[in-house]
Motif scaffolding. Structure first.
Motif, PDB file in Angstrom:
ATOM      1  N   GLY A   6       0.797  -1.230   0.000  1.00 52.33           N
ATOM      2  CA  GLY A   6       0.000   0.000   0.000  1.00 52.33           C
ATOM      3  C   GLY A   6       0.818   1.263   0.000  1.00 52.33           C
ATOM      4  O   GLY A   6       0.440   2.262   0.616  1.00 52.33           O
ATOM      5  N   LEU A   7       1.952   1.257  -0.728  1.00 54.46           N
ATOM      6  CA  LEU A   7       2.868   2.401  -0.693  1.00 54.46           C
ATOM      7  C   LEU A   7       2.292   3.586  -1.456  1.00 54.46           C
ATOM      8  O   LEU A   7       1.894   3.476  -2.614  1.00 54.46           O
ATOM      9  N   GLN A   8       2.267   4.742  -0.780  1.00 59.55           N
ATOM     10  CA  GLN A   8       1.802   6.002  -1.362  1.00 59.55           C
ATOM     11  C   GLN A   8       2.946   7.012  -1.267  1.00 59.55           C
ATOM     12  O   GLN A   8       3.675   7.048  -0.279  1.00 59.55           O
ATOM     13  N   ALA A   9       3.089   7.830  -2.312  1.00 61.87           N
ATOM     14  CA  ALA A   9       4.110   8.882  -2.279  1.00 61.87           C
ATOM     15  C   ALA A   9       3.614  10.087  -3.058  1.00 61.87           C
ATOM     16  O   ALA A   9       2.875   9.946  -4.035  1.00 61.87           O
ATOM     17  N   PHE A  10       4.051  11.274  -2.608  1.00 62.36           N
ATOM     18  CA  PHE A  10       3.594  12.532  -3.195  1.00 62.36           C
ATOM     19  C   PHE A  10       4.787  13.439  -3.479  1.00 62.36           C
ATOM     20  O   PHE A  10       5.782  13.415  -2.761  1.00 62.36           O
ATOM     21  N   TYR A  11       4.677  14.245  -4.542  1.00 63.42           N
ATOM     22  CA  TYR A  11       5.548  15.391  -4.754  1.00 63.42           C
ATOM     23  C   TYR A  11       4.649  16.613  -4.653  1.00 63.42           C
ATOM     24  O   TYR A  11       3.896  16.923  -5.584  1.00 63.42           O
ATOM     25  N   SER A  41      11.068   5.684 -10.687  1.00 63.08           N
ATOM     26  CA  SER A  41      12.160   6.305  -9.931  1.00 63.08           C
ATOM     27  C   SER A  41      11.688   6.788  -8.567  1.00 63.08           C
ATOM     28  O   SER A  41      12.440   6.771  -7.591  1.00 63.08           O
ATOM     29  N   THR A  42      10.434   7.223  -8.482  1.00 61.15           N
ATOM     30  CA  THR A  42       9.885   7.624  -7.192  1.00 61.15           C
ATOM     31  C   THR A  42       9.824   6.431  -6.246  1.00 61.15           C
ATOM     32  O   THR A  42      10.108   6.555  -5.044  1.00 61.15           O
ATOM     33  N   LEU A  43       9.485   5.263  -6.767  1.00 62.05           N
ATOM     34  CA  LEU A  43       9.481   4.059  -5.942  1.00 62.05           C
ATOM     35  C   LEU A  43      10.874   3.772  -5.407  1.00 62.05           C
ATOM     36  O   LEU A  43      11.047   3.465  -4.213  1.00 62.05           O
ATOM     37  N   ALA A  44      11.882   3.882  -6.269  1.00 64.85           N
ATOM     38  CA  ALA A  44      13.255   3.660  -5.833  1.00 64.85           C
ATOM     39  C   ALA A  44      13.646   4.644  -4.736  1.00 64.85           C
ATOM     40  O   ALA A  44      14.243   4.269  -3.714  1.00 64.85           O
ATOM     41  N   LYS A  45      13.302   5.916  -4.919  1.00 61.91           N
ATOM     42  CA  LYS A  45      13.659   6.934  -3.923  1.00 61.91           C
ATOM     43  C   LYS A  45      12.880   6.751  -2.626  1.00 61.91           C
ATOM     44  O   LYS A  45      13.394   7.034  -1.540  1.00 61.91           O
ATOM     45  N   ALA A  46      11.642   6.267  -2.724  1.00 60.11           N
ATOM     46  CA  ALA A  46      10.870   5.993  -1.505  1.00 60.11           C
ATOM     47  C   ALA A  46      11.528   4.881  -0.705  1.00 60.11           C
ATOM     48  O   ALA A  46      11.659   4.971   0.524  1.00 60.11           O
ATOM     49  N   GLY A  49      14.325   6.180   1.250  1.00 59.95           N
ATOM     50  CA  GLY A  49      14.032   7.247   2.202  1.00 59.95           C
ATOM     51  C   GLY A  49      14.316   8.628   1.674  1.00 59.95           C
ATOM     52  O   GLY A  49      14.511   9.572   2.453  1.00 59.95           O
ATOM     53  N   MET A  50      14.313   8.784   0.346  1.00 61.81           N
ATOM     54  CA  MET A  50      14.633  10.074  -0.265  1.00 61.81           C
ATOM     55  C   MET A  50      13.401  10.899  -0.584  1.00 61.81           C
ATOM     56  O   MET A  50      13.521  12.070  -0.948  1.00 61.81           O
ATOM     57  N   VAL A  51      12.228  10.290  -0.510  1.00 65.37           N
ATOM     58  CA  VAL A  51      10.960  11.020  -0.604  1.00 65.37           C
ATOM     59  C   VAL A  51      10.056  10.497   0.506  1.00 65.37           C
ATOM     60  O   VAL A  51      10.192   9.347   0.947  1.00 65.37           O
ATOM     61  N   SER A  52       9.145  11.330   0.964  1.00 63.36           N
ATOM     62  CA  SER A  52       8.232  10.895   2.025  1.00 63.36           C
ATOM     63  C   SER A  52       7.212   9.922   1.444  1.00 63.36           C
ATOM     64  O   SER A  52       6.818  10.026   0.284  1.00 63.36           O
ATOM     65  N   TRP A  53       6.810   8.955   2.250  1.00 69.60           N
ATOM     66  CA  TRP A  53       5.880   7.937   1.788  1.00 69.60           C
ATOM     67  C   TRP A  53       4.979   7.495   2.930  1.00 69.60           C
ATOM     68  O   TRP A  53       5.262   7.739   4.111  1.00 69.60           O
ATOM     69  N   GLN A  54       3.911   6.833   2.552  1.00 75.27           N
ATOM     70  CA  GLN A  54       2.985   6.243   3.515  1.00 75.27           C
ATOM     71  C   GLN A  54       2.750   4.791   3.113  1.00 75.27           C
ATOM     72  O   GLN A  54       2.851   4.435   1.943  1.00 75.27           O
ATOM     73  N   GLY A  55       2.419   3.957   4.079  1.00 73.09           N
ATOM     74  CA  GLY A  55       2.176   2.550   3.809  1.00 73.09           C
ATOM     75  C   GLY A  55       3.062   1.683   4.675  1.00 73.09           C
ATOM     76  O   GLY A  55       3.461   2.069   5.777  1.00 73.09           O
ATOM     77  N   ARG A  62      12.392  -5.765   9.139  1.00 72.85           N
ATOM     78  CA  ARG A  62      12.621  -4.500   9.849  1.00 72.85           C
ATOM     79  C   ARG A  62      11.824  -3.387   9.197  1.00 72.85           C
ATOM     80  O   ARG A  62      11.894  -3.180   7.981  1.00 72.85           O
ATOM     81  N   ASP A  63      11.087  -2.639  10.000  1.00 78.57           N
ATOM     82  CA  ASP A  63      10.302  -1.515   9.502  1.00 78.57           C
ATOM     83  C   ASP A  63      11.241  -0.382   9.090  1.00 78.57           C
ATOM     84  O   ASP A  63      12.093   0.051   9.875  1.00 78.57           O
ATOM     85  N   LEU A  64      11.103   0.087   7.850  1.00 77.54           N
ATOM     86  CA  LEU A  64      11.967   1.153   7.351  1.00 77.54           C
ATOM     87  C   LEU A  64      11.402   2.552   7.583  1.00 77.54           C
ATOM     88  O   LEU A  64      12.055   3.539   7.257  1.00 77.54           O
ATOM     89  N   ALA A  65      10.217   2.639   8.124  1.00 74.90           N
ATOM     90  CA  ALA A  65       9.597   3.945   8.355  1.00 74.90           C
ATOM     91  C   ALA A  65      10.477   4.792   9.272  1.00 74.90           C
ATOM     92  O   ALA A  65      10.927   4.333  10.328  1.00 74.90           O
ATOM     93  N   GLY A  66      10.720   6.017   8.866  1.00 76.18           N
ATOM     94  CA  GLY A  66      11.473   6.957   9.688  1.00 76.18           C
ATOM     95  C   GLY A  66      12.977   6.859   9.568  1.00 76.18           C
ATOM     96  O   GLY A  66      13.695   7.701  10.136  1.00 76.18           O
TER      97      GLY A  66
END
Length: 247
Positions: A6-11, A41-46, A49-55, A62-66
């Motif tokens: 459920g990965l979400q990302a925004f610019y 590329s946004t998926l790769a950066k998410a 940890g190079m763009v903010s994401w949700q999911g 290991r949880d990568l959030a944060g």
């Protein structure tokens, strides 16, 4: 190994990733296909940890959030960006040394299992893979050709002993001979047990090395399966890869 759900990302206000779910395994090359702007590329950066994401994003449980980008890299995920990003005033040798995992060889051996690192690579391994770099090891990276810089960026990433590598458009603008060389070495990474997420526009090359194809369109996964099955779906290729002549 790497689980996304459920990965979400925004610019800004632009919604780029719309609920991407994937599982990526060790010893597997996954070709991530799609038009420019599809979200690859946004998926790769998410992931890095190079763009903010949700999911949900987990690396070996290991949880990568944060986590910051350097923490994700030290956990065993390598990233070869499309922009190459060599240190232009440093020599080839110095660029490679900068890629080494902190702590030296003994630290790498001691922490390989706990930290998620993959096989260790030395400068000599990199020079064996790409003799061109050995011949130019004392040359500033900024004067290398585009192909040589791409080789150097891949090698510098491997010096960090990743277990999984994201490679974004490694053959863009390169001569066919260099493209073939890079393809061979991506297969070598698989043989050494690394997982590879390959973002690539050259469809023939991607399908030749990939174990699996993931097709993205408008920020969503449109297909996930073996290359042979993908080749039996010309409708997907027309809708999500080819450029319409009517424009």
């Amino acid at each position: 190994m790497l689980h996304l759900s459920g990965l979400q990302a925004f610019y800004g206000k632009s919604h780029v990733l719309r609920g991407v779910s994937l599982d990526l395994a060790e010893g597997e090359i996954v070709a991530l296909l799609g038009r420019n702007g599809s979200g690859r590329s946004t998926l790769a950066k998410a992931i890095m940890g190079m763009v903010s994401w949700q999911g949900v994003m987990r690396w070996r449980g290991r949880d990568l959030a944060g986590l910051q980008t350097f923490e994700i890299a030290r956990a065993g995920i390598g990233y070869v960006p499309e922009s190459r990003d060599v240190f232009p005033t440093l020599t080839v040798e110095q660029n490679l040394l900068l890629g080494e995992k902190p702590g030296g060889l003994e630290g790498m051996r001691a922490g390989a299992d706990a930290g998620g690192q993959g096989p260790r690579w030395a400068s000599s391994d990199m020079y064996a893979m790409f003799p061109q770099l050995h011949a130019r090891r004392h040359v500033p990276a900024g004067v290398l050709s585009g192909g040589e810089q791409q080789m150097l960026t891949l090698c510098r990433t491997l010096m960090g002993a990743p277990r999984f590598v994201i490679v974004d458009e490694p053959t863009e603008g390169l001569a066919p001979m260099v493209c073939a060389q890079i393809a061979r070495h991506l297969s070598l990474l698989k043989e050494r047990g690394l997982g590879v997420l390959l973002i690539e526009q050259k469809l023939d090359m991607a399908l030749d090395v990939a174990d699996r194809v993931v097709l993205m369109g408008q920020g969503e996964v449109r297909f996930d399966g073996p290359p042979a099955q993908f080749l039996q779906r010309p409708d997907l290729r027309r809708e999500w890869l080819e450029v319409s002549d009517s424009a």
